[in-house]
Design a protein around this motif. Structure first.
Motif, short mmCIF file in Angstrom:
data_model
loop_
_atom_site.label_atom_id
_atom_site.label_comp_id
_atom_site.label_asym_id
_atom_site.label_seq_id
_atom_site.Cartn_x
_atom_site.Cartn_y
_atom_site.Cartn_z
N PHE A 48 1.08 -1.49 0.19
CA PHE A 48 0.10 0.13 0.33
C PHE A 48 0.57 1.00 0.65
CE2 PHE A 48 -3.11 -3.26 1.41
CZ PHE A 48 -3.87 -3.27 1.24
N LEU A 49 0.52 2.24 -0.50
CA LEU A 49 1.19 3.58 -0.87
C LEU A 49 0.29 5.22 -0.64
CD1 LEU A 49 3.24 5.23 -0.97
CD2 LEU A 49 2.95 4.99 -3.42
N CYS A 50 0.12 5.13 0.78
CA CYS A 50 -0.81 6.88 0.77
C CYS A 50 0.25 7.93 1.73
CB CYS A 50 -1.72 6.33 1.82
SG CYS A 50 -1.48 5.30 3.11
N ASN A 51 -0.69 8.58 2.00
CA ASN A 51 0.70 9.60 3.24
C ASN A 51 0.09 9.28 4.63
OD1 ASN A 51 -2.15 11.07 3.40
ND2 ASN A 51 -1.56 12.66 2.26
N SER A 52 1.06 10.34 5.33
CA SER A 52 0.38 10.02 6.82
C SER A 52 -0.73 9.94 7.46
CB SER A 52 1.34 10.23 7.55
OG SER A 52 2.59 10.05 7.54
N ARG A 53 -1.61 11.15 6.44
CA ARG A 53 -2.64 11.88 7.09
C ARG A 53 -3.83 10.17 6.58
NH1 ARG A 53 -5.80 17.04 5.75
NH2 ARG A 53 -7.32 17.06 6.78
N MET A 54 -3.64 10.09 5.22
CA MET A 54 -4.83 9.42 5.24
C MET A 54 -4.54 7.88 5.89
SD MET A 54 -6.76 7.78 3.20
CE MET A 54 -7.57 8.32 2.10
N PHE A 55 -3.63 7.46 6.14
CA PHE A 55 -2.67 6.31 6.47
C PHE A 55 -3.38 6.48 8.43
CE2 PHE A 55 -0.31 3.08 10.10
CZ PHE A 55 -1.00 2.06 9.06
N TYR A 56 -2.77 7.09 8.86
CA TYR A 56 -3.35 7.45 10.41
C TYR A 56 -4.64 7.55 10.70
CZ TYR A 56 1.88 6.65 11.94
OH TYR A 56 2.91 5.69 11.86
N GLY A 57 -4.92 8.78 10.21
CA GLY A 57 -6.30 9.70 10.12
C GLY A 57 -7.42 8.64 9.25
N THR A 58 -7.72 7.68 8.58
CA THR A 58 -8.23 7.17 8.00
C THR A 58 -9.00 5.39 8.47
OG1 THR A 58 -8.61 8.91 6.67
CG2 THR A 58 -9.78 6.43 5.41
N LEU A 59 -6.71 5.21 7.45
CA LEU A 59 -7.35 3.56 7.13
C LEU A 59 -6.59 3.01 8.39
CD1 LEU A 59 -4.53 3.65 4.16
CD2 LEU A 59 -7.47 3.16 4.21
N ALA A 60 -6.01 3.46 9.26
CA ALA A 60 -5.92 2.30 10.29
C ALA A 60 -6.95 2.82 11.54
CB ALA A 60 -4.56 3.36 11.25
N LYS A 61 -8.33 3.46 11.53
CA LYS A 61 -9.23 3.47 12.02
C LYS A 61 -10.41 2.56 11.51
CE LYS A 61 -9.02 8.14 12.88
NZ LYS A 61 -9.01 10.03 12.85
N ILE A 62 -10.24 1.96 10.21
CA ILE A 62 -10.78 0.72 9.69
C ILE A 62 -10.79 -0.07 10.24
CG2 ILE A 62 -11.33 -0.58 7.79
CD1 ILE A 62 -10.39 1.88 6.36
N ARG A 63 -12.49 -1.15 10.74
CA ARG A 63 -12.11 -2.28 11.35
C ARG A 63 -12.78 -3.54 10.59
NH1 ARG A 63 -9.30 0.74 14.34
NH2 ARG A 63 -9.71 0.77 16.51
N ASP A 64 -12.31 -4.45 10.76
CA ASP A 64 -12.79 -5.54 9.97
C ASP A 64 -14.06 -5.82 10.71
OD1 ASP A 64 -12.31 -7.06 12.18
OD2 ASP A 64 -10.42 -8.60 11.69
N ALA A 65 -14.16 -7.45 9.79
CA ALA A 65 -15.95 -7.81 10.12
C ALA A 65 -15.71 -7.56 11.90
CB ALA A 65 -16.46 -8.88 9.36
N ASP A 66 -14.64 -8.69 11.74
CA ASP A 66 -14.52 -8.98 14.07
C ASP A 66 -14.66 -7.98 14.79
OD1 ASP A 66 -15.26 -11.68 12.89
OD2 ASP A 66 -13.29 -11.69 12.51
N GLY A 67 -13.97 -6.54 14.27
CA GLY A 67 -14.15 -5.57 14.48
C GLY A 67 -12.59 -5.11 14.86
N MET A 68 -11.89 -5.97 14.78
CA MET A 68 -10.39 -5.65 14.65
C MET A 68 -9.34 -4.64 13.99
SD MET A 68 -9.17 -7.93 17.08
CE MET A 68 -7.63 -8.32 16.93
N PRO A 69 -8.78 -4.13 13.78
CA PRO A 69 -8.68 -2.95 13.15
C PRO A 69 -7.57 -3.76 11.89
CG PRO A 69 -7.19 -2.35 15.33
CD PRO A 69 -8.25 -4.26 14.91
N ILE A 70 -7.42 -3.66 10.74
CA ILE A 70 -6.95 -3.51 9.66
C ILE A 70 -5.20 -3.88 9.45
CG2 ILE A 70 -9.35 -3.53 8.43
CD1 ILE A 70 -7.49 -1.38 6.46
#
Length: 249
Positions: free
Chosen positions: A140-162
């Protein structure tokens, strides 16, 4: 993360074009040559330069480490310009970057998602768009704002961080098992996913820093000039996919 060459002048780089699988062979039978083809990426050289002028007074009063610091700063600034072009270069009088390598088409090589709707399913859809042959080197390639501010907050179906910390590398992170590359030059609304070794770069002149008192003679100054010659292109645009957070690509 890219495939980097160091060849003076223009270079023609052969890459796979049409690629067919191997076939069963009957013993002692003549083997028909495969219909595979090669295509080529031609890399030229674009100059990168920056000059910093300091007065003789500053140079005389500065500590011994000052010149080393100045040289390192020039080298870093040129490296950042090259990094920007690897991602955003338009290909007209400059390198061709990742963003301009493709015509991004929804559900073909890209996904467009409204910010309020971005979730686990969209990340899986992005991964699913990449042909399996590129998965072994995919990142994956993105900037820090996208990673920490968005992607890191996404959870899978079991509620675990992706994402998880990349314990193998000692630093960094992985999303769904794939390493994450962070760059300030990726747009806030964009995530790329793919095999970035298919980005071919030619640093035909390494970053070089030189100083001159002659050019600044009338100003009683010293000029420090950093230069490099670089070009890049995407050998296989199909090796990279894009997720755009917004209403339009």
């Amino acid at each position: 993360q890219i495939t980097l060459l160091r060849v003076a002048g223009n270079v023609k780089f052969a890459i796979e074009g049409t690629r067919k699988p191997a076939a069963l062979h009957a013993e002692n039978a003549a083997i028909t040559p495969a219909a595979d083809t090669l295509t080529y990426v031609t890399l030229a050289g674009y100059e990168y330069a920056k000059v910093i002028r300091i007065s003789k007074t500053v140079a005389t009063m500065a500590i011994d480490a000052f010149e080393t610091w100045l040289v390192n700063m020039l080298a870093e600034d040129i490296a950042r310009a090259i990094e920007d072009d690897i991602i955003n270069g338009g290909g007209q009088g400059e390198p061709t970057g990742i963003e301009k390598a493709n015509t991004w088409t929804p559900d073909t090589n890209a996904i467009s998602v409204p910010a309020a709707d971005l979730g686990f399913a969209n990340i899986m859809d992005l991964i699913a768009l990449l042909p399996n042959g590129y998965m072994s080197n995919a990142k994956f390639l993105c900037n820090s704002r996208m990673f920490y501010g968005t992607l890191a907050k996404i959870r899978d179906a079991d509620g675990m961080p992706i994402y998880v910390r990349d314990m193998e590398a000692g630093v960094g992170f992985r999303i769904m098992g794939f390493p994450v590359i962070l760059s300030d030059y990726v747009a806030d609304d964009t995530v790329y996913f793919g095999d970035f070794t298919k980005v071919i770069g030619n640093l035909s002149q390494d970053i070089t820093v030189e100083s001159s008192t002659q050019s600044g003679f009338l100003a009683n100054a010293i000029d420090f000039r950093g230069t490099a010659i670089f070009d890049c292109d995407i050998a296989l645009p199909g090796a990279i996919r894009k997720l755009y957070v917004g209403t339009s690509l």
